[in-house]
Scaffold this motif. Structure first.
Motif, mmCIF file in Angstrom:
data_model
loop_
_atom_site.group_PDB
_atom_site.id
_atom_site.type_symbol
_atom_site.label_atom_id
_atom_site.label_comp_id
_atom_site.label_asym_id
_atom_site.label_seq_id
_atom_site.Cartn_x
_atom_site.Cartn_y
_atom_site.Cartn_z
ATOM 1 N N ARG A 130 0.852 -1.202 0.000
ATOM 2 C CA ARG A 130 0.000 0.000 0.000
ATOM 3 C C ARG A 130 0.879 1.240 0.000
ATOM 4 N NH1 ARG A 130 -5.120 -0.788 1.160
ATOM 5 N NH2 ARG A 130 -5.411 1.146 2.291
ATOM 6 N N PRO A 131 0.982 1.869 -1.156
ATOM 7 C CA PRO A 131 1.796 3.083 -1.228
ATOM 8 C C PRO A 131 1.231 4.177 -0.326
ATOM 9 C CG PRO A 131 0.706 2.605 -3.352
ATOM 10 C CD PRO A 131 0.326 1.518 -2.399
ATOM 11 N N ALA A 132 2.116 5.083 0.118
ATOM 12 C CA ALA A 132 1.663 6.196 0.949
ATOM 13 C C ALA A 132 0.507 6.899 0.242
ATOM 14 C CB ALA A 132 2.813 7.167 1.182
ATOM 15 N N GLY A 133 -0.469 7.293 0.995
ATOM 16 C CA GLY A 133 -1.601 7.983 0.397
ATOM 17 C C GLY A 133 -2.719 7.052 -0.044
ATOM 18 N N SER A 134 -2.503 5.725 0.108
ATOM 19 C CA SER A 134 -3.591 4.792 -0.234
ATOM 20 C C SER A 134 -4.770 5.053 0.691
ATOM 21 C CB SER A 134 -3.155 3.345 -0.016
ATOM 22 O OG SER A 134 -2.065 3.032 -0.824
ATOM 23 N N PRO A 135 -5.973 4.924 0.178
ATOM 24 C CA PRO A 135 -7.122 5.107 1.079
ATOM 25 C C PRO A 135 -7.157 3.989 2.110
ATOM 26 C CG PRO A 135 -7.835 4.314 -1.080
ATOM 27 C CD PRO A 135 -6.367 4.588 -1.181
ATOM 28 N N PRO A 136 -7.632 4.281 3.318
ATOM 29 C CA PRO A 136 -7.706 3.230 4.337
ATOM 30 C C PRO A 136 -8.725 2.152 3.955
ATOM 31 C CG PRO A 136 -8.838 5.210 5.084
ATOM 32 C CD PRO A 136 -8.187 5.557 3.780
ATOM 33 N N LEU A 137 -8.566 0.965 4.530
ATOM 34 C CA LEU A 137 -9.616 -0.050 4.422
ATOM 35 C C LEU A 137 -10.822 0.489 5.176
ATOM 36 C CD1 LEU A 137 -7.662 -3.376 5.146
ATOM 37 C CD2 LEU A 137 -8.448 -2.516 2.934
ATOM 38 N N ARG A 138 -11.975 0.316 4.577
ATOM 39 C CA ARG A 138 -13.186 0.852 5.221
ATOM 40 C C ARG A 138 -13.990 -0.286 5.830
ATOM 41 N NH1 ARG A 138 -16.625 4.235 1.792
ATOM 42 N NH2 ARG A 138 -17.401 4.910 3.825
ATOM 43 N N ILE A 139 -14.227 -0.147 7.114
ATOM 44 C CA ILE A 139 -14.849 -1.220 7.885
ATOM 45 C C ILE A 139 -16.054 -0.663 8.636
ATOM 46 C CG2 ILE A 139 -14.467 -2.882 9.765
ATOM 47 C CD1 ILE A 139 -11.439 -2.621 9.115
ATOM 48 N N ALA A 140 -17.142 -1.429 8.674
ATOM 49 C CA ALA A 140 -18.282 -1.007 9.489
ATOM 50 C C ALA A 140 -18.532 -2.034 10.591
ATOM 51 C CB ALA A 140 -19.534 -0.856 8.630
ATOM 52 N N ASP A 141 -18.854 -1.541 11.777
ATOM 53 C CA ASP A 141 -19.348 -2.390 12.871
ATOM 54 C C ASP A 141 -20.808 -1.989 13.059
ATOM 55 O OD1 ASP A 141 -19.916 -3.820 15.154
ATOM 56 O OD2 ASP A 141 -18.712 -2.551 16.485
ATOM 57 N N VAL A 142 -21.695 -2.841 12.592
ATOM 58 C CA VAL A 142 -23.122 -2.509 12.546
ATOM 59 C C VAL A 142 -23.801 -2.990 13.828
ATOM 60 C CG1 VAL A 142 -25.267 -2.846 11.267
ATOM 61 C CG2 VAL A 142 -23.090 -2.709 10.031
ATOM 62 N N GLY A 143 -24.408 -2.073 14.555
ATOM 63 C CA GLY A 143 -25.007 -2.422 15.843
ATOM 64 C C GLY A 143 -23.914 -2.564 16.884
ATOM 65 N N THR A 144 -23.136 -1.518 17.037
ATOM 66 C CA THR A 144 -21.890 -1.597 17.825
ATOM 67 C C THR A 144 -22.138 -1.763 19.328
ATOM 68 O OG1 THR A 144 -19.683 -0.606 17.985
ATOM 69 C CG2 THR A 144 -21.547 0.902 18.166
ATOM 70 N N GLY A 145 -23.296 -1.336 19.834
ATOM 71 C CA GLY A 145 -23.582 -1.502 21.273
ATOM 72 C C GLY A 145 -22.564 -0.767 22.123
ATOM 73 N N THR A 146 -21.843 -1.490 22.970
ATOM 74 C CA THR A 146 -20.786 -0.872 23.789
ATOM 75 C C THR A 146 -19.610 -0.393 22.944
ATOM 76 O OG1 THR A 146 -19.715 -3.020 24.030
ATOM 77 C CG2 THR A 146 -21.192 -2.344 25.816
ATOM 78 N N GLY A 147 -19.606 -0.757 21.661
ATOM 79 C CA GLY A 147 -18.451 -0.460 20.811
ATOM 80 C C GLY A 147 -17.477 -1.627 20.755
ATOM 81 N N ALA A 148 -17.873 -2.753 21.352
ATOM 82 C CA ALA A 148 -16.940 -3.861 21.579
ATOM 83 C C ALA A 148 -16.146 -4.264 20.335
ATOM 84 C CB ALA A 148 -17.696 -5.066 22.137
#
Ligand code: GLN
Length: 324
Positions: A130-148
């Motif tokens: 991943r060269p500098a400036g690559s976009p981050p991997l995009r991740i979702a935590d759906v229904g995060t609750g406590t954020g666990a």
């Protein structure tokens, strides 16, 4: 030099050991499945020591303030309130997460999902430079609750110096849960808006797309099973547990969103109930024709994490073999 301070005054001769034994008997009578453990955890909470400290203090006498605090904690537990709510936190994946009635208490089985998610990120980062400036991997935590899930994943990635390559969106339909998740993020030094965003929304915001990974521990208990659950669970938000007739109503709604939200090659990791290994595969075949579903088992050998992605069913990824 002053004489050593006298020890705590005896009140009816109550020692830590006696109080713990009496409390365990009361909690057993109240129907707790783990009365001794409960009594020891609550004593440790009140005394500010761990369980080993409770044993070590067995002969020590308890002062009136601590005795009253212990009595109050035991009374709450007698009413089936979960230990995590009484103590105000639960250990999850090495993090002490604040826990209260605003959200589901994080459970050990969900640690498997976090491990799978971290392994997935590591594999994706290792797979292509991943060269500098690559976009981050995009991740979702759906229904995060406590954020666990979001927080344990970010903390694990931070240890491996990989957190700079991800952007996590943690969502919840409950504003109260989201507030708790924000508190937990702040508490663990993870409230970095460049790495973690929150959204109060049912499942995912409209217009979200290009996600590399969707993680979720959504409600999956069958409505008919709700009444027979351990009484402790009545203290937790019903909306975090009740998954409708076959337990998969909310998960099915998320499945329907996947084609729109996942990037090409994106994957969803979904926690399921131990008896839902076959029904999740059927649900995926039903609503996402052409998609693949493999199920990883937990340490007890029970189906626990469904991996859903676009692709032919014949191809089995390494995930399918895990723990098999
Ligand atoms: N594992 C939980 C329980 O039955 C259910 C969690 C959920 O519905 N996501 O205790």
């Amino acid at each position: 030099m002053a004489a050593p301070a006298p020890g705590p005054v005896a009140h009816g001769g109550a020692t830590v050991g006696t109080l713990v034994r009496d409390a365990a008997a009361r909690l057993a009578a109240a129907g707790s499945g783990s009365p001794h453990l409960d009594a020891e955890l609550l004593a440790g909470h009140v005394l500010g020591v761990d369980r080993a400290g409770v044993f070590a203090a067995g002969e020590a006498q308890v002062g009136p303030v601590q005795a009253a605090a212990f009595e109050a904690a035991v009374a709450r537990r007698e009413a089936n309130e979960p230990i995590a709510y009484i103590r105000g936190f639960r250990e999850f994946h090495g993090l002490a997460l604040a826990a209260d009635a605003r959200a589901l208490i994080p459970r050990p089985e969900t640690e498997l999902l976090v491990d799978a998610a971290v392994a997935e990120v590591a594999a994706r980062l290792a797979g292509a430079p991943r060269p500098a400036g690559s976009p981050p991997l995009r991740i979702a935590d759906v229904g995060t609750g406590t954020g666990a899930i979001a927080l344990a994943m970010l903390a694990a990635l931070r240890k491996r110096r990989m957190d700079g390559h991800v952007m996590v969106l943690a969502t919840d339909a409950s504003p109260e849960a989201l507030q708790l998740a924000r508190e937990n993020a702040a508490g663990h030094g993870l409230a970095d808006p460049a790495r973690l965003e929150f959204a109060e929304v049912d499942l995912l915001p409209a217009g979200v797309s290009g996600l590399d990974m969707v993680c979720a521990n959504l409600p999956y208990v069958k409505t008919a099973d709700m009444a027979s659950l351990a009484p402790d669970l009545a203290w937790e938000p019903r909306s975090a547990l009740d998954g409708g007739r076959d337990g998969l109503d909310v998960i099915r709604r998320l499945l329907l969103r996947l084609p729109g939200v996942l990037a090409r090659g994106g994957v969803a990791l979904l926690e399921i109930g131990a008896d839902q290994g076959a029904s999740i595969a059927e649900a995926v075949a039903d609503v996402l024709p052409g998609w693949r579903c493999t199920v990883a088992v937990d340490l007890a050998g029970l189906p626990r994490v469904a991996r859903v992605e676009y692709g032919p069913h014949a191809e089995r990824g390494p995930h399918a073999e895990r723990g098999a």
